[in-house]
Design a protein around this motif. Structure first.
Motif, short mmCIF file in Angstrom:
data_model
loop_
_atom_site.label_atom_id
_atom_site.label_comp_id
_atom_site.label_asym_id
_atom_site.label_seq_id
_atom_site.Cartn_x
_atom_site.Cartn_y
_atom_site.Cartn_z
N HIS A 179 2.05 -9.14 -9.10
CA HIS A 179 2.79 -8.35 -9.11
C HIS A 179 3.55 -7.93 -7.58
O HIS A 179 2.62 -7.18 -7.48
CB HIS A 179 3.00 -7.11 -10.21
N SER A 180 5.13 -8.03 -7.51
CA SER A 180 5.27 -7.16 -6.80
C SER A 180 6.44 -6.37 -6.80
O SER A 180 5.88 -5.82 -8.23
CB SER A 180 6.46 -8.39 -5.66
N LEU A 181 5.97 -5.25 -5.71
CA LEU A 181 6.57 -3.88 -6.02
C LEU A 181 7.80 -3.68 -7.11
O LEU A 181 7.90 -2.39 -8.20
CB LEU A 181 6.77 -3.15 -4.50
N LEU A 222 12.17 4.68 -2.17
CA LEU A 222 11.56 5.57 -2.41
C LEU A 222 10.12 5.95 -2.59
O LEU A 222 9.93 6.13 -2.56
CB LEU A 222 12.62 6.86 -2.86
N GLY A 223 9.97 4.86 -3.62
CA GLY A 223 8.46 4.89 -4.77
C GLY A 223 7.75 4.55 -3.30
O GLY A 223 7.00 4.60 -3.67
N LEU A 224 8.23 3.61 -2.85
CA LEU A 224 7.01 2.33 -1.89
C LEU A 224 6.29 4.00 -0.80
O LEU A 224 5.45 4.34 -0.56
CB LEU A 224 7.86 1.67 -1.19
N ILE A 263 2.78 4.78 -0.39
CA ILE A 263 2.21 5.05 0.62
C ILE A 263 1.92 6.60 1.35
O ILE A 263 0.20 6.87 1.43
CB ILE A 263 3.16 4.91 1.59
N PHE A 264 1.89 7.35 1.26
CA PHE A 264 1.75 8.95 0.68
C PHE A 264 0.88 9.19 0.53
O PHE A 264 -0.51 9.98 0.30
CB PHE A 264 2.32 10.00 0.99
N ALA A 265 0.61 9.20 -1.08
CA ALA A 265 -0.34 8.62 -2.19
C ALA A 265 -1.57 8.13 -1.49
O ALA A 265 -2.51 9.03 -1.98
CB ALA A 265 -0.51 8.35 -3.32
N VAL A 314 3.30 -5.24 1.37
CA VAL A 314 3.60 -5.05 0.35
C VAL A 314 3.90 -5.86 0.05
O VAL A 314 4.52 -5.28 -1.54
CB VAL A 314 4.07 -3.38 0.94
N SER A 315 4.35 -6.75 -0.30
CA SER A 315 4.45 -7.69 -1.29
C SER A 315 3.89 -8.16 -2.26
O SER A 315 4.64 -8.61 -3.25
CB SER A 315 4.62 -9.31 -0.85
#
Length: 88
Positions: A28-30, A38-40, A44-46, A69-70
């Motif tokens: 799955h891709s994002l 924004l979700g990305l 990433i912060f998480a 992040v593909s």
């Protein structure tokens, strides 16, 4: 049983996408998961917090950052690489 890097990354992405971890597939891709830019950033912060690593600030440009992040698999591999580099 201890949680693997893959399990934790999938859990973070699933939470961001409001899905069950079992619904997140390696290919799955994002976008497939419904995660926008924004979700990305939130993901990433998480991930940084969960693994005590620093993801390159330009992670959304993998050719510059080396953080791909593909797909879910690519993100897991990038996190594993960062963990190894930052521990080493």
């Amino acid at each position: 049983m201890s949680e693997t890097v893959r399990d934790r990354v999938i859990a973070i992405l699933a939470e961001q996408a409001v899905l069950e971890p079992s619904d997140v597939e390696p290919q799955h891709s994002l976008a497939d998961l419904g995660i926008d830019s924004l979700g990305l950033v939130e993901s990433i912060f998480a991930i940084e917090e969960a693994f005590d690593i620093s993801v390159p600030f330009n992670a959304n440009a993998p050719q510059e950052s080396g953080f791909d992040v593909s797909s879910v698999d690519a993100i897991v591999a990038a996190v594993e690489r960062l963990i190894a580099e930052q521990k080493g």
